[in-house]
Structures are given as structure tokens and as C-alpha cells.
Design an enzyme around this catalytic site. Structure first.
Site, PDB file in Angstrom:
ATOM      1  N   GLU A  93      20.399  36.624 -61.016  1.00  0.00           N
ATOM      2  CA  GLU A  93      20.159  35.636 -60.766  1.00  0.00           C
ATOM      3  C   GLU A  93      19.146  35.297 -59.770  1.00  0.00           C
ATOM      4  OE1 GLU A  93      23.404  33.784 -58.115  1.00  0.00           O
ATOM      5  OE2 GLU A  93      24.544  35.297 -59.066  1.00  0.00           O
ATOM      6  N   CYS A 106      13.631  32.815 -54.845  1.00  0.00           N
ATOM      7  CA  CYS A 106      14.533  33.959 -54.167  1.00  0.00           C
ATOM      8  C   CYS A 106      14.870  34.847 -55.552  1.00  0.00           C
ATOM      9  CB  CYS A 106      15.878  33.258 -53.626  1.00  0.00           C
ATOM     10  SG  CYS A 106      16.947  34.375 -53.023  1.00  0.00           S
ATOM     11  N   CYS A 113      25.258  45.327 -56.126  1.00  0.00           N
ATOM     12  CA  CYS A 113      24.933  45.932 -54.927  1.00  0.00           C
ATOM     13  C   CYS A 113      26.082  46.918 -54.395  1.00  0.00           C
ATOM     14  CB  CYS A 113      24.754  44.657 -53.916  1.00  0.00           C
ATOM     15  SG  CYS A 113      24.348  45.076 -52.170  1.00  0.00           S
ATOM     16  N   CYS A 117      29.009  44.325 -47.974  1.00  0.00           N
ATOM     17  CA  CYS A 117      29.473  43.358 -47.041  1.00  0.00           C
ATOM     18  C   CYS A 117      30.602  42.599 -47.413  1.00  0.00           C
ATOM     19  CB  CYS A 117      28.182  42.534 -46.840  1.00  0.00           C
ATOM     20  SG  CYS A 117      26.842  43.378 -46.140  1.00  0.00           S
ATOM     21  N   CYS A 120      30.408  38.667 -48.962  1.00  0.00           N
ATOM     22  CA  CYS A 120      29.200  38.726 -49.965  1.00  0.00           C
ATOM     23  C   CYS A 120      29.644  38.747 -51.497  1.00  0.00           C
ATOM     24  CB  CYS A 120      28.083  39.483 -49.782  1.00  0.00           C
ATOM     25  SG  CYS A 120      26.529  39.414 -51.028  1.00  0.00           S
ATOM     26  N   CYS A 334      24.008  33.289 -52.836  1.00  0.00           N
ATOM     27  CA  CYS A 334      24.589  34.708 -52.706  1.00  0.00           C
ATOM     28  C   CYS A 334      25.550  35.242 -53.922  1.00  0.00           C
ATOM     29  CB  CYS A 334      25.446  34.750 -51.416  1.00  0.00           C
ATOM     30  SG  CYS A 334      24.565  34.055 -49.956  1.00  0.00           S
TER      31      CYS A 334
HETATM   32  N1  SAH Z   1      20.826  43.003 -49.112  1.00  0.00           N
HETATM   33  C1  SAH Z   1      19.907  41.929 -48.251  1.00  0.00           C
HETATM   34  C2  SAH Z   1      19.501  40.995 -49.253  1.00  0.00           C
HETATM   35  C3  SAH Z   1      20.439  40.193 -49.786  1.00  0.00           C
HETATM   36  S1  SAH Z   1      21.704  39.112 -48.954  1.00  0.00           S
HETATM   37  C4  SAH Z   1      20.659  41.488 -47.171  1.00  0.00           C
HETATM   38  O1  SAH Z   1      21.791  42.065 -46.622  1.00  0.00           O
HETATM   39  O2  SAH Z   1      19.875  41.229 -46.211  1.00  0.00           O
HETATM   40  C5  SAH Z   1      20.805  37.581 -48.500  1.00  0.00           C
HETATM   41  C6  SAH Z   1      21.670  37.177 -46.966  1.00  0.00           C
HETATM   42  O3  SAH Z   1      22.656  36.386 -47.606  1.00  0.00           O
HETATM   43  C7  SAH Z   1      21.764  38.062 -46.233  1.00  0.00           C
HETATM   44  O4  SAH Z   1      21.903  37.906 -44.956  1.00  0.00           O
HETATM   45  C8  SAH Z   1      23.460  38.308 -46.601  1.00  0.00           C
HETATM   46  O5  SAH Z   1      24.250  38.864 -45.556  1.00  0.00           O
HETATM   47  C9  SAH Z   1      23.805  36.636 -46.679  1.00  0.00           C
HETATM   48  N2  SAH Z   1      24.962  36.518 -47.330  1.00  0.00           N
HETATM   49  C10 SAH Z   1      25.760  37.129 -48.287  1.00  0.00           C
HETATM   50  N3  SAH Z   1      26.903  36.344 -48.519  1.00  0.00           N
HETATM   51  C11 SAH Z   1      26.791  35.374 -47.860  1.00  0.00           C
HETATM   52  C12 SAH Z   1      27.763  34.258 -47.732  1.00  0.00           C
HETATM   53  N4  SAH Z   1      29.038  34.246 -48.403  1.00  0.00           N
HETATM   54  N5  SAH Z   1      27.576  33.395 -46.839  1.00  0.00           N
HETATM   55  C13 SAH Z   1      26.438  33.256 -46.051  1.00  0.00           C
HETATM   56  N6  SAH Z   1      25.461  34.384 -46.060  1.00  0.00           N
HETATM   57  C14 SAH Z   1      25.766  35.298 -46.898  1.00  0.00           C
END
Ligand code: SAH
Length: 358
Positions: A93, A106, A113, A117, A120, A334
Site C-alpha cells: 500500500e 509514502c 515486515c 513492533c 504496528c 501503517c
Molecule cells: N520501519 C520503518 C518505517 C515504517 S513505519 C520505521 O520503523 O520507521 C512508519 C512509522 O509509523 C514508524 O515511526 C512506526 O513506528 C510508526 N507506526 C507504526 N504503527 C503505528 C501506529 N499504529 N500508530 C502510530 N504510529 C505507528
């Protein structure tokens, strides 16, 4: 090298391949322009290139790209979200955000992935595979084609960890900023990482003008390890040393992303700890009220909590902004779209299987 498809070849490689099939060198320039400036969707559209030449090239270098499957447009702010299918059926996406300063896309760097995290949605199903340079580029190309509007900024902040697909990322940046392609300057490209520290050093040395965003989300190791498994591999100290190297080498200001989770990392004491950690570093903090996902019970900090956290940082002279939420009505955040599409399909398959058995 993994990727040999036509649109992932850089100019030197394409020239080599054109010469290898017995064509003149200028054909390489023609083809590169069709692919990366005119943004053609198929080899047939390259009308001034002889069919035999195209056929011979395509034998070893298939024409890969992305195909639009779903599209949503926010009624609130014009943000658009696209679900694209890859040549092997994987889905990614991408999001188009319209700002006063231009259109920003974006993109995803991986299908899925493996960073894990906790908050996420992109990581819930694990990593399917890395994207090729062409597949990252084509997300941008497809959106520019679909809207007819020029894309001026790119953020690698969609699904996936860009530093876990490092060579393809660097190739994509090389081609994106090429004057014979979309010519998007390094200063208009942002890469976001969860903090694979050795790659921060390598990236600083190889791409000194890109804006780096680091997903921090916690002011100490203990809390960060709870939220982000990568923190078990690299300590915050190591991460900060890498960040300091990045700003020293590139002169660029680093962005730290900090998603505020109610009752977890949004306390005053956490703001103070964060301010102490970042003191003296050329950086700014981007606060993101966490986007709740169905699979976890993390909740968003309320407005007052966000404001208090922000003020606390400001008092300590840490530059801070709150991320403006865009496309809330279209699940723009995300990995939610890819996941919900997969859930829908799985549900559909389960149902049909079920009825077949009866
Ligand atoms: N893997 C990379 C880029 C992709 S995530 C990274 O970790 O930076 C892009 C951003 O969105 C990251 O800062 C991630 O931690 C954040 N993110 C992911 N899921 C989220 C959520 N549910 N709410 C807020 N931020 C989120």
C-alpha cells in the site's frame, strides 16, 4: 543481484544489456526515458524501440511494476490511499498526501515486515518478501499517472523496514533522483528506520542529503524493548551515537518519531527523560498519537496528554511537532489496508472452503 527486471536496472546496467543484445547505445537512453520519465505501463508503449530489441531484453529482464487494486480518497483532506498488487500476487500500500508545498507519496519498502513492533499493523503477518527497486519506484509512478499531478516529495515510511532492504533502497534513491527520471532531489526524500544502527552509518556515508527519521517511541531501553524488538539488538546509547554520526556527517537534522500510547510512554517523566536524551543533538521530535489497531489494546493519548508532553519538551528547548493526522476516514495509517484486504480475502476463502466441504 536479486533484481534483474527491466525497471530495476540503472542506466549503466541497461546500457550493458542493450549492447549485449546487439543494439546501439542510444537505445538505452530511449528505453530509460520511457520507463522512468514517461512512466509507461508496458513494453508495447515504447513505440520507437524495435520490437526485436524489446523482445530480446525482456527474455532476461521482465517488465515488473505495480497494478492498482483499490483506491480510496479522503473526503476530509484529499489524502489518497492505494492498494497495489505485485507480479507475484503480493500486495503493498501507498499513500498520497497533498500539502501546500507539493504532493508527497509514502511508499512501502517490503511486503510485510519482520521487525515486530508491538503497535504496528504491518508486521502482524511477518515478512513476505523484499520489494525490488522497480516496485518501490512504480508506487510513485503509478500514483503520478493515476492523478496526473507531479509528485515532489517521497517518504519511505509505509510497510516494511527500509534498512532491512538496504541495497534495493539505495538503488531506488539513485534512480528517483536521476535527472533522466523523476528527478526528485535527495532533500525531498525521507527514509524512516526503526533503528538498525550499522545501516545508519552506512547510509550517512552513501546518501548524505536524505532526511533520516528514526522511530524511537521510548526514552529508555527497558520501555523500548517492550515496544520494539529491535531495541534488544541495539541499545538507545548505540542508536544515539549513530544519530550523532548521521547529523555530523550530513549536516542534516534528524527527526525522531514518537508514537504516544496512553499510559505507556506518554507520562511527564517520559517527556523529561526524552528531553535529556536528545539534548544537544541536531534533531526534532515528531509526536504521533498512536493509531489503535484491532489486534492490540494500545490506546491513543488524549489531546491534553499530547499537549502536556509537547510543552514539556518545548520547555527543555527540544523542537517538537505533532503529526497532523491525514486520511483518518480511509485507514491511511501503517499497514491497515493491506492487512484488512488480506483478512477479507482469507475470510472469503475460508467461507468458500467451508461450504465446499459440507
Ligand atoms: N520501519 C520503518 C518505517 C515504517 S513505519 C520505521 O520503523 O520507521 C512508519 C512509522 O509509523 C514508524 O515511526 C512506526 O513506528 C510508526 N507506526 C507504526 N504503527 C503505528 C501506529 N499504529 N500508530 C502510530 N504510529 C505507528
Amino acid at each position: 543481484m536479486e533484481w534483474q527486471d527491466l525497471k530495476s536496472l540503472n542506466k549503466d546496467e541497461l546500457t550493458g544489456e542493450v549492447l549485449a543484445v546487439g543494439e546501439k547505445k542510444f537505445r538505452a537512453g530511449q528505453i530509460y526515458g520511457w520507463l522512468h520519465k514517461k512512466l509507461v505501463r508496458s513494453a508495447e508503449e515504447m513505440t520507437n524501440v524495435p520490437a526485436a530489441c524489446k523482445a530480446r531484453l525482456l527474455e532476461n529482464h521482465p517488465f515488473y511494476g505495480v497494478t492498482e487494486v483499490e483506491r480510496y480518497e479522503s473526503r476530509i483532506d484529499g489524502t489518497m490511499k492505494f492498494l497495489f498488487e505485485l507480479h507475484d500476487g503480493n500486495m503493498v500500500e501507498s499513500v498520497l498526501m497533498r500539502y501546500k508545498h507539493g504532493n508527497s507519496v509514502c511508499i512501502s519498502s517490503q511486503a510485510g515486515c519482520r521487525m515486530g513492533c508491538r503497535f504496528c499493523a504491518s508486521t502482524l503477518l511477518g515478512l513476505a518478501r523484499n520489494l525490488y527497486p522497480s516496485e518501490m519506484l512504480d508506487q510513485i509512478y503509478a500514483i503520478q499517472r493515476a492523478t496526473g499531478e507531479r509528485v515532489s516529495h517521497v517518504v519511505v515510511m509505509g510497510t516494511g523496514e527500509p534498512f532491512d532492504n538496504f541495497e534495493a533502497l539505495c538503488r531506488m534513491i539513485e534512480m528517483l533522483s536521476d535527472p533522466d527520471g523523476l528527478n526528485i532531489g535527495h532533500r525531498n526524500i525521507t527514509v524512516s528506520t526503526c533503528g538498525i544502527v550499522p545501516k545508519i552509518y552506512e547510509f550517512a556515508d552513501r546518501n548524505p542529503q536524505i532526511t533520516l527519521a528514526i522511530s524511537l517511541h521510548a526514552p529508555n531501553d527497558e520501555m523500548r524493548r517492550e515496544l520494539m524488538p529491535i531495541a534488544k539488538r541495539y541499545s538507545i546509547r548505540q542508536l544515539m551515537e549513530g544519530a550523532a554520526y548521521y547529523t555530523r556527517t550530513t549536516g542534516r537534522r534528524i527527526t525522531f518519531e514518537y508514537s504516544l500510547v496512553k499510559g505507556v510512554n506518554d507520562g511527564r517523566e517520559h517527556a523529561d527523560e526524552l528531553a535529556a536524551l536528545l539534548k544537544g543533538l541536531n534533531c526534532h521530535v515528531n509526536l504521533i498519537p498512536v493509531n489503535p489497531i484491532r489486534e492490540r489494546d494500545y490506546r491513543q493519548s488524549d489531546q491534553a496528554g499530547v499537549a502536556a508532553f509537547m510543552q514539556r519538551l518545548e520547555k527543555k528547548h527540544i523542537p517538537v511537532t505533532v503529526r497532523r493526522e491525514m486520511g483518518r476516514d480511509i485507514q491511511a495509517a501503517c499497514g491497515q489496508l493491506r492487512k484488512s484486504y488480506k483478512d477479507k480475502m482469507d475470510h472469503h476463502h475460508n467461507n468458500t472452503e467451508g461450504s465446499g466441504k459440507v
